[in-house]
Design a protein around this motif. Sequence first.
Motif, PDB file in Angstrom:
ATOM      1  N   LEU A   2       0.736  -1.546  -0.282  1.00 40.20           N
ATOM      2  CA  LEU A   2       0.121  -0.093  -0.462  1.00 40.20           C
ATOM      3  C   LEU A   2       0.484   1.070  -0.465  1.00 40.20           C
ATOM      4  O   LEU A   2       0.559   1.922  -0.797  1.00 40.20           O
ATOM      5  CB  LEU A   2      -0.801   0.035   1.311  1.00 40.20           C
ATOM      6  N   LEU A   3       1.750   0.994   1.010  1.00 43.10           N
ATOM      7  CA  LEU A   3       2.476   2.814   0.867  1.00 43.10           C
ATOM      8  C   LEU A   3       3.716   2.330  -0.572  1.00 43.10           C
ATOM      9  O   LEU A   3       4.377   3.763  -0.615  1.00 43.10           O
ATOM     10  CB  LEU A   3       3.959   2.294   1.716  1.00 43.10           C
ATOM     11  N   MET A   4       3.851   1.706  -0.942  1.00 42.05           N
ATOM     12  CA  MET A   4       4.839   1.872  -2.218  1.00 42.05           C
ATOM     13  C   MET A   4       3.328   2.086  -3.243  1.00 42.05           C
ATOM     14  O   MET A   4       3.975   2.556  -3.756  1.00 42.05           O
ATOM     15  CB  MET A   4       4.912   0.008  -2.436  1.00 42.05           C
ATOM     16  N   SER A   5       2.386   2.033  -3.566  1.00 47.67           N
ATOM     17  CA  SER A   5       1.366   2.077  -4.495  1.00 47.67           C
ATOM     18  C   SER A   5       1.378   3.515  -4.190  1.00 47.67           C
ATOM     19  O   SER A   5       1.546   4.602  -4.783  1.00 47.67           O
ATOM     20  CB  SER A   5      -0.359   1.927  -4.039  1.00 47.67           C
ATOM     21  N   MET A   6       1.112   3.869  -2.897  1.00 47.47           N
ATOM     22  CA  MET A   6       1.105   5.586  -2.911  1.00 47.47           C
ATOM     23  C   MET A   6       2.671   6.292  -2.978  1.00 47.47           C
ATOM     24  O   MET A   6       2.949   7.874  -4.047  1.00 47.47           O
ATOM     25  CB  MET A   6       1.115   6.037  -1.275  1.00 47.47           C
ATOM     26  N   THR A   7       3.363   5.859  -2.765  1.00 50.33           N
ATOM     27  CA  THR A   7       4.816   5.956  -3.213  1.00 50.33           C
ATOM     28  C   THR A   7       5.033   6.671  -5.119  1.00 50.33           C
ATOM     29  O   THR A   7       6.000   7.651  -5.323  1.00 50.33           O
ATOM     30  CB  THR A   7       6.058   5.860  -2.831  1.00 50.33           C
ATOM     31  N   MET A   8       4.697   4.769  -5.479  1.00 52.32           N
ATOM     32  CA  MET A   8       5.082   5.066  -7.478  1.00 52.32           C
ATOM     33  C   MET A   8       4.169   6.087  -7.599  1.00 52.32           C
ATOM     34  O   MET A   8       4.401   6.064  -8.933  1.00 52.32           O
ATOM     35  CB  MET A   8       4.618   3.240  -7.716  1.00 52.32           C
ATOM     36  N   TYR A   9       2.971   6.220  -7.166  1.00 48.66           N
ATOM     37  CA  TYR A   9       1.500   6.601  -7.891  1.00 48.66           C
ATOM     38  C   TYR A   9       1.095   7.802  -7.954  1.00 48.66           C
ATOM     39  O   TYR A   9      -0.456   8.577  -8.205  1.00 48.66           O
ATOM     40  CB  TYR A   9       0.443   5.954  -8.189  1.00 48.66           C
ATOM     41  N   GLY A  10       1.131   8.728  -5.643  1.00 52.90           N
ATOM     42  CA  GLY A  10       0.872   9.460  -5.564  1.00 52.90           C
ATOM     43  C   GLY A  10       1.651  10.190  -4.972  1.00 52.90           C
ATOM     44  O   GLY A  10       2.721  11.035  -5.235  1.00 52.90           O
ATOM     45  N   ASN A  11       1.290  10.275  -3.506  1.00 53.53           N
ATOM     46  CA  ASN A  11       2.320  11.467  -2.626  1.00 53.53           C
ATOM     47  C   ASN A  11       3.322  10.368  -2.227  1.00 53.53           C
ATOM     48  O   ASN A  11       3.591  10.116  -1.387  1.00 53.53           O
ATOM     49  CB  ASN A  11       1.426  11.817  -1.392  1.00 53.53           C
ATOM     50  N   ARG A  12       4.385  11.242  -2.901  1.00 53.69           N
ATOM     51  CA  ARG A  12       5.674  10.456  -3.220  1.00 53.69           C
ATOM     52  C   ARG A  12       6.269  10.361  -1.545  1.00 53.69           C
ATOM     53  O   ARG A  12       6.801  10.098  -1.163  1.00 53.69           O
ATOM     54  CB  ARG A  12       6.634  10.885  -4.388  1.00 53.69           C
ATOM     55  N   VAL A  13       6.337  12.521  -1.367  1.00 48.49           N
ATOM     56  CA  VAL A  13       6.833  12.666  -0.118  1.00 48.49           C
ATOM     57  C   VAL A  13       6.440  12.037   0.998  1.00 48.49           C
ATOM     58  O   VAL A  13       6.957  11.280   1.917  1.00 48.49           O
ATOM     59  CB  VAL A  13       6.468  14.021   0.161  1.00 48.49           C
ATOM     60  N   ILE A  14       4.903  11.838   1.181  1.00 46.35           N
ATOM     61  CA  ILE A  14       4.445  11.225   2.081  1.00 46.35           C
ATOM     62  C   ILE A  14       4.663   9.382   2.146  1.00 46.35           C
ATOM     63  O   ILE A  14       4.554   8.981   3.358  1.00 46.35           O
ATOM     64  CB  ILE A  14       2.436  11.201   2.284  1.00 46.35           C
ATOM     65  N   GLY A  15       4.563   9.066   0.997  1.00 46.76           N
ATOM     66  CA  GLY A  15       4.920   7.891   0.688  1.00 46.76           C
ATOM     67  C   GLY A  15       5.908   7.433   1.695  1.00 46.76           C
ATOM     68  O   GLY A  15       6.484   6.302   2.020  1.00 46.76           O
ATOM     69  N   PHE A  16       7.464   8.141   0.759  1.00 48.99           N
ATOM     70  CA  PHE A  16       8.665   7.560   1.522  1.00 48.99           C
ATOM     71  C   PHE A  16       8.566   7.881   2.848  1.00 48.99           C
ATOM     72  O   PHE A  16       9.524   7.200   3.500  1.00 48.99           O
ATOM     73  CB  PHE A  16       9.857   9.258   1.047  1.00 48.99           C
ATOM     74  N   ILE A  17       8.131   8.439   3.449  1.00 51.83           N
ATOM     75  CA  ILE A  17       7.794   9.143   5.046  1.00 51.83           C
ATOM     76  C   ILE A  17       7.674   7.820   5.246  1.00 51.83           C
ATOM     77  O   ILE A  17       8.403   7.345   6.428  1.00 51.83           O
ATOM     78  CB  ILE A  17       7.300  10.146   5.748  1.00 51.83           C
ATOM     79  N   LEU A  18       6.340   7.574   4.956  1.00 53.83           N
ATOM     80  CA  LEU A  18       5.774   5.719   5.309  1.00 53.83           C
ATOM     81  C   LEU A  18       6.218   4.856   5.584  1.00 53.83           C
ATOM     82  O   LEU A  18       6.456   3.794   6.116  1.00 53.83           O
ATOM     83  CB  LEU A  18       4.152   6.279   5.406  1.00 53.83           C
ATOM     84  N   LEU A  19       6.726   5.142   4.073  1.00 57.93           N
ATOM     85  CA  LEU A  19       8.281   3.311   3.999  1.00 57.93           C
ATOM     86  C   LEU A  19       9.425   3.559   5.182  1.00 57.93           C
ATOM     87  O   LEU A  19       9.590   3.007   5.253  1.00 57.93           O
ATOM     88  CB  LEU A  19       8.184   3.384   2.789  1.00 57.93           C
ATOM     89  N   GLY A  20       9.798   4.958   5.614  1.00 57.15           N
ATOM     90  CA  GLY A  20      10.736   4.981   6.303  1.00 57.15           C
ATOM     91  C   GLY A  20      10.790   3.889   7.537  1.00 57.15           C
ATOM     92  O   GLY A  20      11.806   3.640   7.842  1.00 57.15           O
TER      93      GLY A  20
END
Length: 737
Positions: A2-20
Motif C-alpha cells: 500500500l505504501l509503495m503504491s502511494m509512493t509510486m503513484y500518489g504523494n511521493r513525500v508522504i509515501g517515502f516518509i511512511l515507507l521509512g
Amino acid sequence: MLLMSMTMYGNRVIGFILLGLLAIRIYCLRNVMVISSCIFAGIVFAGVGLLTNQQRASATGTKSYLVKIYPDTAKVNGANLSFIAHPEGVKEKMVFYARLKSNGQKRRLTAGTKPVVLKVAGKSAPFLPATNVNQFDMAKYYHHQKIQNCFLVESFVVQETATKLSIIDWIHVFRSQFNQYCNHLPKTLGIYATGLISGYRPVNFFDEMTGVKKLGLLHVFSISGMHVAYFLSIVDQLMVWLGLSRFKKAVISILFLGGYFVFSGASPGLLRAVIMAVIGIVNRVFHIDLSQLDIWSGSLMINLMMLPEAMFLMGVQLSYGLSLGLIASERLSYIKQTILLNFLTVPILLFHLYEWHFLSVLINLIVLPLFGRVIFPLVIVGVIGGLVAETLIMPIDGFLHLFNNGLNMISHFPGMLVFGKPTLPVVLLMLSLTMLLAIAGGSSANKIAGILGATYLAVFCWIHFPLNGEVTMFDIGQGDSFLIREPLNRSVTLIDTGGKVHFGMKPWQRGEVSYQAKRLSINYLKSIGISKIDNLCVSHQDTDHCGDLPAFIEEMQISRIIIPLGMDQNPSFMKRIANRDRLTKLLCVNDEMRVANLPAQIYHPYLAGKGENHDSMVIGTQKGGLRWLFTGDLDRPGELDTISRHSGLVADVLKVGHHGSKTSSDPQFISAVKPRIALISAGRNNHYGHPNDETLVTLKQHNVKVFNTQKHGMVRYIYRNNTGHFETVLNRHEGNL
C-alpha cells in the motif's frame, strides 16, 4: 504494498516518509522471515507496476477496431454513447466515446440484451485533464483502473449481434435482461432492485435518491461486502437444503462469487469483498486458521497486484476502511461500532466530496438493520412477485416509496456541513486517530477522542477562515463565471454562473438535464468551505452566463441576486430563479446605484433593458493591489458609452467582453482602460471562433498579457493585503504582476 503504491503513484513525500517508518519498524523486529517476505513482496509489486506502465503506453494513433459492446455497460445520455471495451488485438481496455446519429441507432444499442460487435474508426487520445482546482480528474480515475487512453469514435458500423457467447457474455446478457425487467417494475422498486442487486444506476438515480446521497447511505447501494455476505448466505442455505458436502459447497460458492462479481458491475470496490470471501471459504475448508486481519491483508495484497492504484479510488478506500474498522471494533456494541464506522468514513468523504450531514450517524444506526432485515427481503420478493402480477408488488413499491421519500425529506433538515477539502496528511491523521479510537479503551480513548475533535476543529477553521483572498476565473467552457472571495471569507461574490447552450438538438439528442456547475464551480466552492454566496451578480440573460443559476439556488445559500435594471421583466430569466429561497433578495441595479456590502461598483447599465448583450452589467473592484473590470458580453457601443459616462475608468485586469468576440474590445476602450492583464473565458473548439484574432491583435498592440481558459484552465489571483500572484491549472504559470 500500500505504501509503495502511494509512493509510486500518489504523494511521493508522504509515501517515502511512511515507507521509512515501516522499514524501521520491520528492522526492529529482527525477524529474517518478515524482512525477506517484505523485500520479496516489494520487488514483485514494483515489477507489476513497471509492467503495467509499459503496457499502458501502447495504444496511440488513428486506427480502426472491432469491439464488443455490452448493453448493460454502455452509457447513453441523449446522443452521447460511452463504453469500456477491449478492442480486438489490443491488450488493454479503452474508454470509447461516440456520437449517435439517429434514434434508431440508439435503440439498436440499448434495447437488446446480447453483446453487439461494432467496427469503429477514429483516434485514440489521452483523457482531457481536470482544468479546475479540485475538479474530478477523469484521467486519474481511469489511470487507477489500468485504462490510459480513450478512443474518440468518428464513425462506427454495427457488424453483428454476437452469437457465440462465452460464460462472461451470458452473465452480461442476464444482467441486461434483469435491468430491463426492473425498468418495467414500479419506479421505486425498480431503482432499488437494480441498485441493490445488479449494481446498475439509471441516469435519474441521484435525482430520485437525494436522501441516500446526502445522508451518507451510498455505501449501501455500492455493491460491497454486505451484499456479498447477504447473497452468499442465501446460496449457502440453498446448498444446505440440498445436502451438499462442504467441499462442493465451497466450489459452488466460489463460482457464485465470480459470477456475481461480473453480474453486479465488477467494480474495484466489490473486488475486495469477493477476494475476502474467497479467502474465507478456502480458510474454512482447509482449516488454515487465518484471522480476519490476515484475510483482510491478503485481500489487499492480491487487489494491489491486480490494480496497483486501486486504493486511490474512493469506493476502494471506503471498502477497505470499513472492513478494517469492522475487524478492529468487533468487541464493541452495535451502536458504538456503527458510530465509529461512520466516523471512519468521514475523512474519506470530506477528501472527495467536501461535505457531511450530522444526521448521517443517526440515520445509519436506524437504517442499516432495516436494509438487512426489511429492505433486502422486500426487494427480492418484489422482483420475484413482479413475474406473477404487478398488482401483487404495488404495496412493496408503496412502502419503498414512502421510505425513500422519508430519507429525502430528512436530508433537507438542517445539519449539512460544507467542511471543505482537508489535505492528504490531515486525512491520514484523522483515519489513524479514528482507528486508534476503535482499539483503545478507558482514559486513552477519551484522550484520542479529544485530539481527534481538536484536529477537526482546527482544520475547519483553517479552511473557513483563510488568510488569503482570491479572484478566480472558472474554466466552464463557453461561458463566464468568476469568484471574488475576500480574506477570512468576509465576503463571497460570484459573477455569472455559466451554462450549456444547446442549439438545434432534437429531444432524443438532449438526454438528461445536468448542470456542469455542480462538478466545476460549485464543486470548487465546496472544496474551499463555501456554502453561502453573499452576492450573485448576473451580467445578462444569456444561457452561457446564467444557465446554471438553478444549480446554485439548489446547492448554495444565496443572500442576494443582483441583475441589470429591467431584467426582472424577462420571463425566461425569472423562470430560472423561480425556486429561489424566500430570503434571497433580488436587486436590480444601474450605474448610479451604490450597493451596500457589495465589494464592487456598478458601471453599466444606465438604462433599463431586457438583459441582452448591450445591457450587460459591468462591475469594477479593487483586490490585492489591482483594479479589476468585468464586462459580461457588453458590445463596442456599450464599452464606449461606459468610458464616456465614467471618465478616468482604468483597470489593471480586464475581463474581455463576449469571450473575445470582435463585437467587443473596441481599441478605444482598451486604450482608455489601459489593462495590463486580460482574462478570456471561452470554450475549446467553440463554434463561434472565440477569441477572435482581431481581438487578440488589439490586446497584443496594447501590450496586454492574456490568460485564456482554453490554454490555462482555471486562473486564480491569490492575494493578501495589496500583493498577490496568478496561478493557472494548465500550462502552469505563477508570478506577481
